[in-house]
Design a protein around this motif. Structure first.
Motif, PDB file in Angstrom:
ATOM      1  N   ILE A 111      55.386  38.535  25.858  1.00  0.00           N
ATOM      2  CA  ILE A 111      54.330  38.490  26.869  1.00  0.00           C
ATOM      3  C   ILE A 111      53.874  39.920  27.164  1.00  0.00           C
ATOM      4  O   ILE A 111      54.684  40.828  27.290  1.00  0.00           O
ATOM      5  CB  ILE A 111      54.844  37.847  28.169  1.00  0.00           C
ATOM      6  CG1 ILE A 111      55.412  36.452  27.893  1.00  0.00           C
ATOM      7  CG2 ILE A 111      53.752  37.778  29.215  1.00  0.00           C
ATOM      8  CD1 ILE A 111      56.171  35.876  29.065  1.00  0.00           C
ATOM      9  N   ASP A 169      50.797  41.035  29.744  1.00  0.00           N
ATOM     10  CA  ASP A 169      49.650  40.664  30.580  1.00  0.00           C
ATOM     11  C   ASP A 169      49.194  39.260  30.187  1.00  0.00           C
ATOM     12  O   ASP A 169      49.953  38.313  30.283  1.00  0.00           O
ATOM     13  CB  ASP A 169      48.546  41.707  30.435  1.00  0.00           C
ATOM     14  CG  ASP A 169      47.473  41.565  31.516  1.00  0.00           C
ATOM     15  OD1 ASP A 169      47.758  40.927  32.548  1.00  0.00           O
ATOM     16  OD2 ASP A 169      46.373  42.087  31.333  1.00  0.00           O
ATOM     17  N   ARG A 180      50.274  35.965  25.278  1.00  0.00           N
ATOM     18  CA  ARG A 180      51.533  35.203  25.187  1.00  0.00           C
ATOM     19  C   ARG A 180      51.638  34.695  23.761  1.00  0.00           C
ATOM     20  O   ARG A 180      50.863  33.821  23.348  1.00  0.00           O
ATOM     21  CB  ARG A 180      51.545  34.034  26.183  1.00  0.00           C
ATOM     22  CG  ARG A 180      51.282  34.443  27.625  1.00  0.00           C
ATOM     23  CD  ARG A 180      51.175  33.229  28.536  1.00  0.00           C
ATOM     24  NE  ARG A 180      50.681  33.615  29.847  1.00  0.00           N
ATOM     25  CZ  ARG A 180      49.387  33.659  30.164  1.00  0.00           C
ATOM     26  NH1 ARG A 180      48.485  33.318  29.263  1.00  0.00           N
ATOM     27  NH2 ARG A 180      48.994  34.020  31.361  1.00  0.00           N
ATOM     28  N   PHE A 236      53.473  29.312  33.920  1.00  0.00           N
ATOM     29  CA  PHE A 236      52.386  30.277  34.109  1.00  0.00           C
ATOM     30  C   PHE A 236      51.206  29.713  34.896  1.00  0.00           C
ATOM     31  O   PHE A 236      50.231  30.419  35.138  1.00  0.00           O
ATOM     32  CB  PHE A 236      51.904  30.794  32.746  1.00  0.00           C
ATOM     33  CG  PHE A 236      52.980  31.482  31.953  1.00  0.00           C
ATOM     34  CD1 PHE A 236      53.373  32.769  32.255  1.00  0.00           C
ATOM     35  CD2 PHE A 236      53.628  30.822  30.921  1.00  0.00           C
ATOM     36  CE1 PHE A 236      54.372  33.401  31.540  1.00  0.00           C
ATOM     37  CE2 PHE A 236      54.632  31.437  30.193  1.00  0.00           C
ATOM     38  CZ  PHE A 236      55.011  32.726  30.508  1.00  0.00           C
ATOM     39  N   TYR A 244      54.694  47.407  28.222  1.00  0.00           N
ATOM     40  CA  TYR A 244      54.440  46.164  28.950  1.00  0.00           C
ATOM     41  C   TYR A 244      54.806  44.925  28.131  1.00  0.00           C
ATOM     42  O   TYR A 244      54.494  43.809  28.539  1.00  0.00           O
ATOM     43  CB  TYR A 244      52.974  46.096  29.377  1.00  0.00           C
ATOM     44  CG  TYR A 244      52.614  47.130  30.415  1.00  0.00           C
ATOM     45  CD1 TYR A 244      52.660  46.833  31.772  1.00  0.00           C
ATOM     46  CD2 TYR A 244      52.266  48.428  30.045  1.00  0.00           C
ATOM     47  CE1 TYR A 244      52.343  47.787  32.728  1.00  0.00           C
ATOM     48  CE2 TYR A 244      51.953  49.392  30.995  1.00  0.00           C
ATOM     49  CZ  TYR A 244      51.991  49.066  32.329  1.00  0.00           C
ATOM     50  OH  TYR A 244      51.694  50.018  33.276  1.00  0.00           O
ATOM     51  N   ILE A 288      57.162  42.128  27.119  1.00  0.00           N
ATOM     52  CA  ILE A 288      58.279  41.440  27.760  1.00  0.00           C
ATOM     53  C   ILE A 288      58.696  40.256  26.899  1.00  0.00           C
ATOM     54  O   ILE A 288      57.854  39.528  26.379  1.00  0.00           O
ATOM     55  CB  ILE A 288      57.878  40.931  29.160  1.00  0.00           C
ATOM     56  CG1 ILE A 288      57.364  42.076  30.019  1.00  0.00           C
ATOM     57  CG2 ILE A 288      59.060  40.231  29.841  1.00  0.00           C
ATOM     58  CD1 ILE A 288      58.349  43.200  30.204  1.00  0.00           C
ATOM     59  N   TYR A 336      60.529  36.542  26.782  1.00  0.00           N
ATOM     60  CA  TYR A 336      60.811  35.432  27.680  1.00  0.00           C
ATOM     61  C   TYR A 336      61.221  34.220  26.860  1.00  0.00           C
ATOM     62  O   TYR A 336      60.599  33.915  25.840  1.00  0.00           O
ATOM     63  CB  TYR A 336      59.577  35.091  28.536  1.00  0.00           C
ATOM     64  CG  TYR A 336      59.723  33.806  29.315  1.00  0.00           C
ATOM     65  CD1 TYR A 336      60.769  33.650  30.228  1.00  0.00           C
ATOM     66  CD2 TYR A 336      58.842  32.742  29.131  1.00  0.00           C
ATOM     67  CE1 TYR A 336      60.923  32.462  30.934  1.00  0.00           C
ATOM     68  CE2 TYR A 336      58.986  31.559  29.847  1.00  0.00           C
ATOM     69  CZ  TYR A 336      60.031  31.428  30.741  1.00  0.00           C
ATOM     70  OH  TYR A 336      60.197  30.250  31.437  1.00  0.00           O
ATOM     71  N   THR A 354      64.204  36.744  31.210  1.00  0.00           N
ATOM     72  CA  THR A 354      63.274  37.700  30.617  1.00  0.00           C
ATOM     73  C   THR A 354      64.053  38.935  30.187  1.00  0.00           C
ATOM     74  O   THR A 354      65.197  39.144  30.605  1.00  0.00           O
ATOM     75  CB  THR A 354      62.178  38.114  31.613  1.00  0.00           C
ATOM     76  OG1 THR A 354      62.784  38.785  32.727  1.00  0.00           O
ATOM     77  CG2 THR A 354      61.400  36.909  32.119  1.00  0.00           C
ATOM     78  N   GLN A 392      58.784  45.650  34.275  1.00  0.00           N
ATOM     79  CA  GLN A 392      57.889  44.528  33.992  1.00  0.00           C
ATOM     80  C   GLN A 392      58.666  43.235  33.759  1.00  0.00           C
ATOM     81  O   GLN A 392      58.203  42.146  34.125  1.00  0.00           O
ATOM     82  CB  GLN A 392      57.020  44.849  32.768  1.00  0.00           C
ATOM     83  CG  GLN A 392      56.061  46.020  32.966  1.00  0.00           C
ATOM     84  CD  GLN A 392      55.129  45.807  34.134  1.00  0.00           C
ATOM     85  OE1 GLN A 392      54.584  44.716  34.317  1.00  0.00           O
ATOM     86  NE2 GLN A 392      54.919  46.848  34.932  1.00  0.00           N
ATOM     87  N   TYR A 448      59.552  41.880  37.177  1.00  0.00           N
ATOM     88  CA  TYR A 448      58.359  41.294  37.797  1.00  0.00           C
ATOM     89  C   TYR A 448      58.015  39.950  37.158  1.00  0.00           C
ATOM     90  O   TYR A 448      57.617  38.997  37.849  1.00  0.00           O
ATOM     91  CB  TYR A 448      57.168  42.253  37.654  1.00  0.00           C
ATOM     92  CG  TYR A 448      57.253  43.508  38.484  1.00  0.00           C
ATOM     93  CD1 TYR A 448      58.066  43.568  39.619  1.00  0.00           C
ATOM     94  CD2 TYR A 448      56.528  44.648  38.145  1.00  0.00           C
ATOM     95  CE1 TYR A 448      58.135  44.716  40.385  1.00  0.00           C
ATOM     96  CE2 TYR A 448      56.587  45.806  38.906  1.00  0.00           C
ATOM     97  CZ  TYR A 448      57.401  45.834  40.029  1.00  0.00           C
ATOM     98  OH  TYR A 448      57.471  46.983  40.784  1.00  0.00           O
ATOM     99  N   ALA A 449      58.136  39.871  35.825  1.00  0.00           N
ATOM    100  CA  ALA A 449      57.814  38.617  35.135  1.00  0.00           C
ATOM    101  C   ALA A 449      58.747  37.496  35.567  1.00  0.00           C
ATOM    102  O   ALA A 449      58.317  36.355  35.783  1.00  0.00           O
ATOM    103  CB  ALA A 449      57.901  38.822  33.621  1.00  0.00           C
ATOM    104  N   ASP A 453      57.611  36.324  38.945  1.00  0.00           N
ATOM    105  CA  ASP A 453      56.368  35.564  38.860  1.00  0.00           C
ATOM    106  C   ASP A 453      56.627  34.138  38.377  1.00  0.00           C
ATOM    107  O   ASP A 453      56.054  33.176  38.906  1.00  0.00           O
ATOM    108  CB  ASP A 453      55.382  36.255  37.918  1.00  0.00           C
ATOM    109  CG  ASP A 453      54.792  37.528  38.511  1.00  0.00           C
ATOM    110  OD1 ASP A 453      54.884  37.698  39.746  1.00  0.00           O
ATOM    111  OD2 ASP A 453      54.264  38.357  37.743  1.00  0.00           O
TER     112      ASP A 453
END
Length: 363
Positions: free
Chosen positions: A170, A172, A175, A212, A283, A285, A287, A296, A319, A322-323, A326
């Motif tokens: 991922i 931004d 995906r 998401f 950035y 990531i 998952y 993650t 990041q 944060y993911a 989220d």
């Protein structure tokens, strides 16, 4: 996909409450860059405003790493179990026992491998006991890269999971994942292979909704297997918006990934790598979807070449945290939005005087 109790043992107003999610963090390979990234991320006091970090590792290893790098050590609140973690503090659950491993930057050692496995095992046990809400793993040998699914396999065995999971990258709005092609063999007939592929696409579409918040996800399938077209047509008839098979070269050159919510690469390794390389590496990531556990990880390697030199960026780990947060919040929103759907009530056509009594119990 059933929901693990740890996501929903709080009041329905959890998103707006003062509760801070407990994010478990493994220590990865202690001789790589993972501990350096961790110390740098948690030096920022703002991180404690977003979550309650629970590290599964060794306080001695972190202190030794900070000393050798010449950076400030983070204050630790050592607890015997993750359930005792205190909000507003950086909590650590010791996992190495009395035999503290020695940090030897840039080298793979038996002690580092054992420390990594002990950290991940303890974190999964804490999740199974509802002591953490999500997990972030630091770079190690139990990791997912373009050619390995070691982390997914370890988790499947540890949590006794039999359902399929998918390893996403991922960045931004990007995906992407690699999807295994089901070859037709004597054991796996064409009909079974087709069903398995369609089940994978349905699971991926559900993950895009569940994790998401994309209610009508558009999925691109980049593949050289033209026979997939019939499967994708059948999925379209069922309301699953999967498109393809798309040519890898045209897909990459046209930057089509920006027009899709998820991109699946089937036997297209080079195009998959190009898609990753086209984005800022800080950035990227990792998952794993399809699990009750939200997991993650920063999509970087162990990086023995720069370990111990104070050159690692902490941004990928930031990041990844944060993911995880989220996805946690989105799963709760999805659960709340779909837990009590309104029933359909049919009204005879041509009657505008019909009144629905919402106070009457169903018969």
């Amino acid at each position: 996909m059933a929901a693990h109790p740890s996501l929903f043992h709080h009041p329905s107003s959890i998103i707006h409450s003062m509760y801070l999610f407990r994010i478990g963090i493994t220590q990865g390979d202690i001789n790589g860059i993972g501990c350096e990234m961790l110390i740098k991320v948690l030096q920022d006091p703002e991180m404690l405003e977003f979550c309650t970090p629970v590290i599964f590792g060794s306080a001695q290893v972190l202190r030794s790493t900070a000393q050798q790098l010449g950076i400030s050590m983070i204050p630790l609140n050592v607890v015997s179990r993750a359930g005792d973690a205190i909000e507003g503090r950086i909590n650590l659950v010791p996992v190495c026992g009395d035999a503290e491993p020695e940090v030897q930057f840039g080298q793979q050692t038996e002690a580092s491998l054992q420390a990594e496995a002990s950290s991940l095992t303890a974190a999964l046990e804490a999740y199974d006991n509802d002591d953490i809400d999500a997990l972030v793993t630091l770079p190690g040998h139990l990791d997912n890269d373009q050619s390995s699914h070691a982390l997914s396999d370890f988790i499947h065995r540890a949590l006794n999971i039999h359902d399929a999971s998918f390893d996403w990258i991922i960045n931004d709005s990007l995906r992407i994942l690699q999807l295994h092609h089901y070859d037709v063999t004597t054991e796996l007939g064409e009909g079974i292979a087709s069903e398995a592929f369609q089940n994978d696409i349905r699971a991926i579409s559900q993950s895009l909704r569940y994790d998401f918040g994309i209610m009508r996800p558009r999925i691109a399938v980049v593949s050289s297997h033209e026979k997939l077209r019939n499967d994708l047509d059948e999925l379209h008839e069922q309301g699953v918006l999967a498109f393809g098979p798309l040519d890898a070269t045209a897909f990459s050159q046209g930057a089509w990934q920006d027009h899709y919510d998820g991109c699946l690469f089937q036997d297209q390794d080079e195009a998959f790598k190009q898609a990753i390389a086209s984005r800022d590496a800080d950035y990227n990531i990792g998952y794993i979807s399809g699990l009750h556990l939200i997991l993650t990880y920063p999509f970087v390697g162990i990086r023995y070449d720069i370990a111990g030199q104070n050159q690692a960026s902490e941004m990928p780990l930031r990041q990844a945290i944060y993911a995880a947060l989220d996805i946690l919040r989105q799963r709760i929103r999805y659960r709340q939005a779909t837990s009590h759907p309104l029933e359909k009530h049919w009204v005879p056509r041509g009657r505008d005087d019909y009144k629905l009594d919402l106070t009457k119990d169903d018969e």
